[in-house]
Design a protein around this motif. Structure first.
Motif, mmCIF file in Angstrom:
data_model
loop_
_atom_site.group_PDB
_atom_site.id
_atom_site.type_symbol
_atom_site.label_atom_id
_atom_site.label_comp_id
_atom_site.label_asym_id
_atom_site.label_seq_id
_atom_site.Cartn_x
_atom_site.Cartn_y
_atom_site.Cartn_z
ATOM 1 N N ILE A 118 0.839 -1.203 0.000
ATOM 2 C CA ILE A 118 0.000 0.000 0.000
ATOM 3 C C ILE A 118 0.873 1.252 0.000
ATOM 4 C CG2 ILE A 118 -1.697 1.314 1.332
ATOM 5 C CD1 ILE A 118 -2.838 -1.375 2.280
ATOM 6 N N TYR A 119 1.966 1.218 0.767
ATOM 7 C CA TYR A 119 2.895 2.350 0.760
ATOM 8 C C TYR A 119 3.462 2.568 -0.645
ATOM 9 C CZ TYR A 119 7.275 4.897 1.413
ATOM 10 O OH TYR A 119 8.307 5.795 1.291
ATOM 11 N N ILE A 120 3.876 1.473 -1.286
ATOM 12 C CA ILE A 120 4.450 1.583 -2.627
ATOM 13 C C ILE A 120 3.420 2.135 -3.606
ATOM 14 C CG2 ILE A 120 5.377 0.252 -4.575
ATOM 15 C CD1 ILE A 120 6.724 -1.571 -2.454
ATOM 16 N N GLU A 121 2.168 1.694 -3.487
ATOM 17 C CA GLU A 121 1.100 2.236 -4.330
ATOM 18 C C GLU A 121 1.003 3.754 -4.169
ATOM 19 O OE1 GLU A 121 -2.655 0.489 -3.423
ATOM 20 O OE2 GLU A 121 -2.315 -1.275 -4.675
ATOM 21 N N ASN A 122 1.079 4.217 -2.941
ATOM 22 C CA ASN A 122 0.886 5.636 -2.664
ATOM 23 C C ASN A 122 2.060 6.503 -3.094
ATOM 24 O OD1 ASN A 122 -1.708 6.470 -0.866
ATOM 25 N ND2 ASN A 122 -1.199 4.324 -0.510
ATOM 26 N N VAL A 123 3.260 5.931 -3.131
ATOM 27 C CA VAL A 123 4.424 6.734 -3.540
ATOM 28 C C VAL A 123 4.754 6.554 -5.017
ATOM 29 C CG1 VAL A 123 5.415 6.776 -1.222
ATOM 30 C CG2 VAL A 123 6.098 4.963 -2.820
ATOM 31 N N SER A 124 3.988 5.745 -5.721
ATOM 32 C CA SER A 124 4.179 5.583 -7.167
ATOM 33 C C SER A 124 3.432 6.719 -7.864
ATOM 34 C CB SER A 124 3.655 4.219 -7.629
ATOM 35 O OG SER A 124 4.381 3.171 -7.034
ATOM 36 N N VAL A 125 4.132 7.809 -8.070
ATOM 37 C CA VAL A 125 3.496 9.020 -8.603
ATOM 38 C C VAL A 125 4.271 9.494 -9.832
ATOM 39 C CG1 VAL A 125 2.754 11.377 -8.124
ATOM 40 C CG2 VAL A 125 2.778 9.679 -6.272
ATOM 41 N N GLU A 126 3.596 9.520 -10.985
ATOM 42 C CA GLU A 126 4.263 9.974 -12.202
ATOM 43 C C GLU A 126 4.658 11.442 -12.061
ATOM 44 O OE1 GLU A 126 4.035 9.669 -17.039
ATOM 45 O OE2 GLU A 126 2.238 9.192 -15.868
ATOM 46 N N GLY A 127 5.905 11.721 -12.416
ATOM 47 C CA GLY A 127 6.436 13.066 -12.285
ATOM 48 C C GLY A 127 7.209 13.275 -11.004
ATOM 49 N N ILE A 128 7.116 12.296 -10.075
ATOM 50 C CA ILE A 128 7.867 12.390 -8.809
ATOM 51 C C ILE A 128 8.806 11.207 -8.657
ATOM 52 C CG2 ILE A 128 7.742 12.527 -6.301
ATOM 53 C CD1 ILE A 128 5.061 13.908 -6.562
ATOM 54 N N THR A 129 8.260 9.986 -8.653
ATOM 55 C CA THR A 129 9.112 8.804 -8.485
ATOM 56 C C THR A 129 9.374 8.069 -9.797
ATOM 57 O OG1 THR A 129 7.128 7.562 -7.831
ATOM 58 C CG2 THR A 129 8.542 8.400 -6.056
ATOM 59 N N PHE A 130 8.590 8.364 -10.816
ATOM 60 C CA PHE A 130 8.842 7.783 -12.141
ATOM 61 C C PHE A 130 8.222 8.688 -13.194
ATOM 62 C CE2 PHE A 130 4.551 6.380 -11.402
ATOM 63 C CZ PHE A 130 3.972 6.297 -12.660
ATOM 64 N N ARG A 131 8.606 8.452 -14.436
ATOM 65 C CA ARG A 131 8.031 9.212 -15.550
ATOM 66 C C ARG A 131 7.895 8.302 -16.760
ATOM 67 N NH1 ARG A 131 7.849 14.385 -15.961
ATOM 68 N NH2 ARG A 131 9.628 14.771 -14.569
ATOM 69 N N GLY A 132 6.799 8.483 -17.477
ATOM 70 C CA GLY A 132 6.609 7.756 -18.728
ATOM 71 C C GLY A 132 7.273 8.493 -19.867
ATOM 72 N N THR A 133 8.065 7.786 -20.670
ATOM 73 C CA THR A 133 8.742 8.389 -21.815
ATOM 74 C C THR A 133 8.419 7.576 -23.060
ATOM 75 O OG1 THR A 133 10.778 7.084 -21.692
ATOM 76 C CG2 THR A 133 10.633 9.013 -20.249
ATOM 77 N N GLU A 134 8.884 8.050 -24.211
ATOM 78 C CA GLU A 134 8.660 7.308 -25.458
ATOM 79 C C GLU A 134 9.369 5.969 -25.427
ATOM 80 O OE1 GLU A 134 9.802 9.708 -28.730
ATOM 81 O OE2 GLU A 134 8.157 11.150 -28.488
ATOM 82 N N GLU A 135 10.437 5.885 -24.633
ATOM 83 C CA GLU A 135 11.195 4.630 -24.530
ATOM 84 C C GLU A 135 10.650 3.717 -23.436
ATOM 85 O OE1 GLU A 135 12.763 7.693 -24.512
ATOM 86 O OE2 GLU A 135 13.099 7.554 -26.676
ATOM 87 N N GLY A 136 9.670 4.203 -22.665
ATOM 88 C CA GLY A 136 9.132 3.419 -21.565
ATOM 89 C C GLY A 136 9.225 4.181 -20.256
#
Length: 214
Positions: A118-136
């Motif tokens: 549940i913690y991991i779900e809550n900290v999985s935030v696009e633009g903060i902990t990860f970002r989607g790019t054309e390469e993935g």
């Protein structure tokens, strides 16, 4: 005590100024003082060089909620409108700013307690902990190391399909962009004839030795 938002801001500034290194300790030791996993974590933290400033996130005391219903809808609205500076994402910013991430959780139901997921779900935030790019997907967390500390009642060889904690965390390592993942595990604690205290003590020694290298 600093809020997670203020803390992460100071962490980012400290990183650019070459100041104290920041370690985030995620405590998912459900049994508290009786937890064998916590003993391993305490040995690790005690041996960590004083150049590290440790902040603890005790998941048993956090107001953690699964992403569902109105809670999930509210999060989606914030993300769709670009409001990633909302207080709701403070913990994600805190994780992204850490130089070292330490996770302590016992082996439960083939992986680890639901609180950690549940913690991991809550900290999985696009633009903060990860970002989607054309390469993935690209991880945005700055931590060069993630350390997983655990204890298991049985013994599991690498790749055993009955042990799903490590495979999941290895995926999270790539997802968040952690540089490396180390695991210290005390195995076979509840097997017939096992000297659980000795096995935990040996894992504590390995955890301390790892910490001293950081």
């Amino acid at each position: 005590m600093e809020s997670a938002k203020e803390e992460s801001r100071l962490w980012r500034r400290a990183g650019t100024e070459g100041a104290v290194k920041r370690a985030l300790y995620i405590d998912c030791c459900i049994r508290g003082k009786q937890s064998r996993t916590r003993k391993v974590a305490e040995a690790f933290l005690a041996a960590l060089p004083k150049t590290w400033k440790v902040t603890t996130v005790n998941l048993m005391r956090e107001d953690l909620r699964p992403l569902s219903g109105e809670f999930f809808a509210g999060r989606e609205e914030l993300l769709q409108t670009g409001k990633i500076d909302d207080v709701r994402f403070d913990r994600a910013r805190q994780l992204a700013a850490a130089d070292l991430v330490v996770i302590a959780a016992p082996f439960w139901d083939m992986s680890f307690p639901a609180l950690l997921k549940i913690y991991i779900e809550n900290v999985s935030v696009e633009g903060i902990t990860f970002r989607g790019t054309e390469e993935g997907l690209r991880g945005l967390c700055r931590a060069e190391r993630c350390v997983f500390l655990t204890t298991r009642g049985a013994a599991y060889a690498p790749g055993d399909p009955m042990e799903q904690a490590l495979p999941y965390l290895r995926a999270i390592q790539k997802f968040f962009g952690f540089g490396a993942l180390d695991c210290v595990a005390a195995d076979g604690l509840d097997l017939d004839g096992a000297d659980a205290d000795a096995l935990v003590a040996e894992a504590c020694a390995r955890a301390a030795a790892l910490a001293e290298t950081l």
